[in-house]
Design a protein around this motif. Sequence first.
Motif, mmCIF file in Angstrom:
data_model
loop_
_atom_site.group_PDB
_atom_site.id
_atom_site.type_symbol
_atom_site.label_atom_id
_atom_site.label_comp_id
_atom_site.label_asym_id
_atom_site.label_seq_id
_atom_site.Cartn_x
_atom_site.Cartn_y
_atom_site.Cartn_z
ATOM 1 N N LYS A 362 0.833 -1.198 0.000
ATOM 2 C CA LYS A 362 0.000 0.000 0.000
ATOM 3 C C LYS A 362 0.872 1.254 0.000
ATOM 4 N N ALA A 363 0.393 2.271 -0.721
ATOM 5 C CA ALA A 363 1.116 3.543 -0.785
ATOM 6 C C ALA A 363 0.146 4.642 -1.183
ATOM 7 N N SER A 364 0.529 5.852 -0.889
ATOM 8 C CA SER A 364 -0.212 7.024 -1.353
ATOM 9 C C SER A 364 0.704 7.760 -2.313
ATOM 10 N N ILE A 365 0.237 8.012 -3.526
ATOM 11 C CA ILE A 365 1.107 8.583 -4.554
ATOM 12 C C ILE A 365 0.432 9.782 -5.219
ATOM 13 N N TRP A 366 1.274 10.603 -5.845
ATOM 14 C CA TRP A 366 0.763 11.723 -6.634
ATOM 15 C C TRP A 366 0.521 11.296 -8.081
ATOM 16 N N MET A 367 1.427 10.519 -8.616
ATOM 17 C CA MET A 367 1.296 10.084 -10.008
ATOM 18 C C MET A 367 2.203 8.893 -10.243
ATOM 19 N N LEU A 368 1.916 8.139 -11.304
ATOM 20 C CA LEU A 368 2.697 6.952 -11.641
ATOM 21 C C LEU A 368 2.989 6.933 -13.131
ATOM 22 N N PHE A 369 4.223 6.566 -13.476
ATOM 23 C CA PHE A 369 4.700 6.511 -14.861
ATOM 24 C C PHE A 369 5.183 5.095 -15.128
ATOM 25 N N VAL A 370 4.760 4.511 -16.256
ATOM 26 C CA VAL A 370 5.215 3.191 -16.671
ATOM 27 C C VAL A 370 5.726 3.301 -18.105
ATOM 28 N N GLY A 371 6.999 3.010 -18.317
ATOM 29 C CA GLY A 371 7.579 3.102 -19.647
ATOM 30 C C GLY A 371 7.807 1.741 -20.261
ATOM 31 N N ASN A 372 7.638 1.660 -21.561
ATOM 32 C CA ASN A 372 7.947 0.439 -22.308
ATOM 33 C C ASN A 372 9.439 0.438 -22.610
ATOM 34 N N GLY A 373 10.205 -0.387 -21.898
ATOM 35 C CA GLY A 373 11.655 -0.355 -22.033
ATOM 36 C C GLY A 373 12.275 0.552 -20.995
ATOM 37 N N GLU A 387 16.969 1.452 -24.263
ATOM 38 C CA GLU A 387 16.698 0.029 -24.490
ATOM 39 C C GLU A 387 15.220 -0.225 -24.767
ATOM 40 N N LEU A 388 14.982 -1.057 -25.782
ATOM 41 C CA LEU A 388 13.620 -1.495 -26.110
ATOM 42 C C LEU A 388 13.612 -2.996 -26.377
ATOM 43 N N ASN A 389 14.477 -3.712 -25.653
ATOM 44 C CA ASN A 389 14.692 -5.106 -26.035
ATOM 45 C C ASN A 389 14.836 -6.079 -24.873
ATOM 46 N N ARG A 390 14.562 -5.656 -23.644
ATOM 47 C CA ARG A 390 14.803 -6.535 -22.501
ATOM 48 C C ARG A 390 13.523 -7.014 -21.825
ATOM 49 N N GLY A 391 12.368 -6.689 -22.384
ATOM 50 C CA GLY A 391 11.121 -7.121 -21.782
ATOM 51 C C GLY A 391 10.877 -6.531 -20.409
ATOM 52 N N LEU A 392 11.279 -5.267 -20.207
ATOM 53 C CA LEU A 392 11.154 -4.632 -18.903
ATOM 54 C C LEU A 392 10.282 -3.383 -18.973
ATOM 55 N N LEU A 393 9.625 -3.099 -17.857
ATOM 56 C CA LEU A 393 8.873 -1.865 -17.674
ATOM 57 C C LEU A 393 9.696 -0.926 -16.808
ATOM 58 N N ASP A 394 9.723 0.343 -17.168
ATOM 59 C CA ASP A 394 10.381 1.369 -16.361
ATOM 60 C C ASP A 394 9.304 2.020 -15.495
ATOM 61 N N VAL A 395 9.331 1.729 -14.200
ATOM 62 C CA VAL A 395 8.272 2.162 -13.281
ATOM 63 C C VAL A 395 8.789 3.297 -12.398
ATOM 64 N N ARG A 396 8.067 4.395 -12.369
ATOM 65 C CA ARG A 396 8.419 5.534 -11.514
ATOM 66 C C ARG A 396 7.144 6.097 -10.907
ATOM 67 N N TYR A 397 7.190 6.407 -9.624
ATOM 68 C CA TYR A 397 6.043 7.079 -9.014
ATOM 69 C C TYR A 397 6.497 8.011 -7.907
ATOM 70 N N LEU A 398 5.645 8.979 -7.613
ATOM 71 C CA LEU A 398 5.936 10.022 -6.636
ATOM 72 C C LEU A 398 5.085 9.780 -5.406
ATOM 73 N N ARG A 399 5.722 9.521 -4.275
ATOM 74 C CA ARG A 399 5.004 9.192 -3.049
ATOM 75 C C ARG A 399 4.420 10.446 -2.404
ATOM 76 N N ALA A 400 3.179 10.295 -1.911
ATOM 77 C CA ALA A 400 2.508 11.397 -1.227
ATOM 78 C C ALA A 400 2.422 11.150 0.268
ATOM 79 N N ASP A 401 2.883 9.971 0.749
ATOM 80 C CA ASP A 401 2.764 9.619 2.162
ATOM 81 C C ASP A 401 4.041 9.912 2.939
ATOM 82 N N ARG A 402 4.805 10.897 2.500
ATOM 83 C CA ARG A 402 5.963 11.379 3.234
ATOM 84 C C ARG A 402 5.743 12.847 3.568
ATOM 85 N N LYS A 403 6.201 13.265 4.743
ATOM 86 C CA LYS A 403 5.976 14.633 5.192
ATOM 87 C C LYS A 403 6.589 15.627 4.214
#
Length: 473
Positions: A362-373, A387-403
Amino acid sequence: MESTGALKPSTLDSVMRRLSRAANHGFLWMAIAGVLALIGGQPRRAAARGMLALAGSSALANGVLKPLFPRRRPPVRAWINPKRGVEFPTSSSFPSGHSASAAAFTTAVAMESPATGVVLAPLAAAVAYSRVHNGVHWPSDVFAGIAVGGAVAAGTRRWWAVRDEEPADLGPECVVPALPGGDGLVVFTNPGSGSEDDGIVDAIREALPAAVIIEFNPDIDFDKQIEAKLRESKPRAIGVCGGDGTVVTVADAATRHNLPLAVFPGGTLNHFARDVGVADVAETVTAVESGQAAFVDHAVVTTDTGVTARFLNTASLGGYPDAVRLREKWEPRFGKWPAAAAAMIRVLAAAEPMSVTIDGTKASIWMLFVGNGRYSPGDQVPMSRPELNRGLLDVRYLRADRKFSRARLLFAAATGTLGSSPVYIHALAPTLSVQVNAESVAIATDGEVVADARRFDFSTEPAAVAVYRISKD
């Protein structure tokens, strides 16, 4: 210094005097930045970085270092041609603000556009020399100013990464039909993509006269138009001319029908075309006629409302779609990074935290980004995709549950410390599950809102589509 001061009067005096005055308060560099901004693309990015470096170096040299290191100007009596006709400054001689500004602007421009930097370098050197020639600085002042300006420009990389213009690493090369003249190729074009080159479709027709070119009807679903044409013509390959939104629609059809894809960058936004290395029509034409291609990954998101959408670039939840739209609106005026920063501040100021469960946590976030590669850099705002060849998602998000999470996020972005900030989370993974613990939210893929839902499951389809591209070996 004495040898320079003893120079006899010459026409160079007038040139140096005018050049030095033109660079007062950075006006010369501002004018050049304005010209570069009008050109657009790489020069516009160079102008934006140059102006930020100019502002930083000027503030450091004039506002901090001069008061800290007071130094007298060269004595007027040492010059045969006193002051060489320039106004004698009253501020500290150390360091040279003109030299700092010239070095900062030119170095920053060169980081984004090396060719432009080479053109500006002699001008920057002349401005720096003019301060000694005119008798208002010691040579050491100038050298110190150049060092300050260069360091400030180089330091911008810490919080604003330089975009890598090299194409991404793709999957293995593959055997696809060679289509001389485009015989067996159907190309779908979107006149609503905002093309910056109205002649690109004509260029495709001229280069591939045997290809069938279909213009999308904006009033009819694009998928239906594609399916109808593929049933009718049974092509050996499918092509697309448009921006990212159009490309992903046609690429989805290419995946479903197991057809190779030819991409012609014809829209305002062509991130995928740039990343796979097809920058212009000629490159794609050569690959189509010779049958050269490489596999790339597709990313997929499935929702609890039954919607499944593929994406080639990015998917996002929360305020990210709004930030992207604002950035694209402001980018022509301010450049990409300043527009992105302003858009992020604007969206974060009005955003509401979103309660989610990410892969069981569980988390509280402002926004989430998922990239192909994989996108780069990992510890800053992403600027390119290596890179567009490793079968990976680039996941980034900004947490809102920190002071003070918003303030900490903006501070980290400004100081280049996002990678170590607890409010900025970055990971690479083959899958991702996101459960929204509240009302349904919208998900945008490649700039288009595709569904409202509460559960989103992301995955990749490695080597899902073969894209025509000239071999890079």
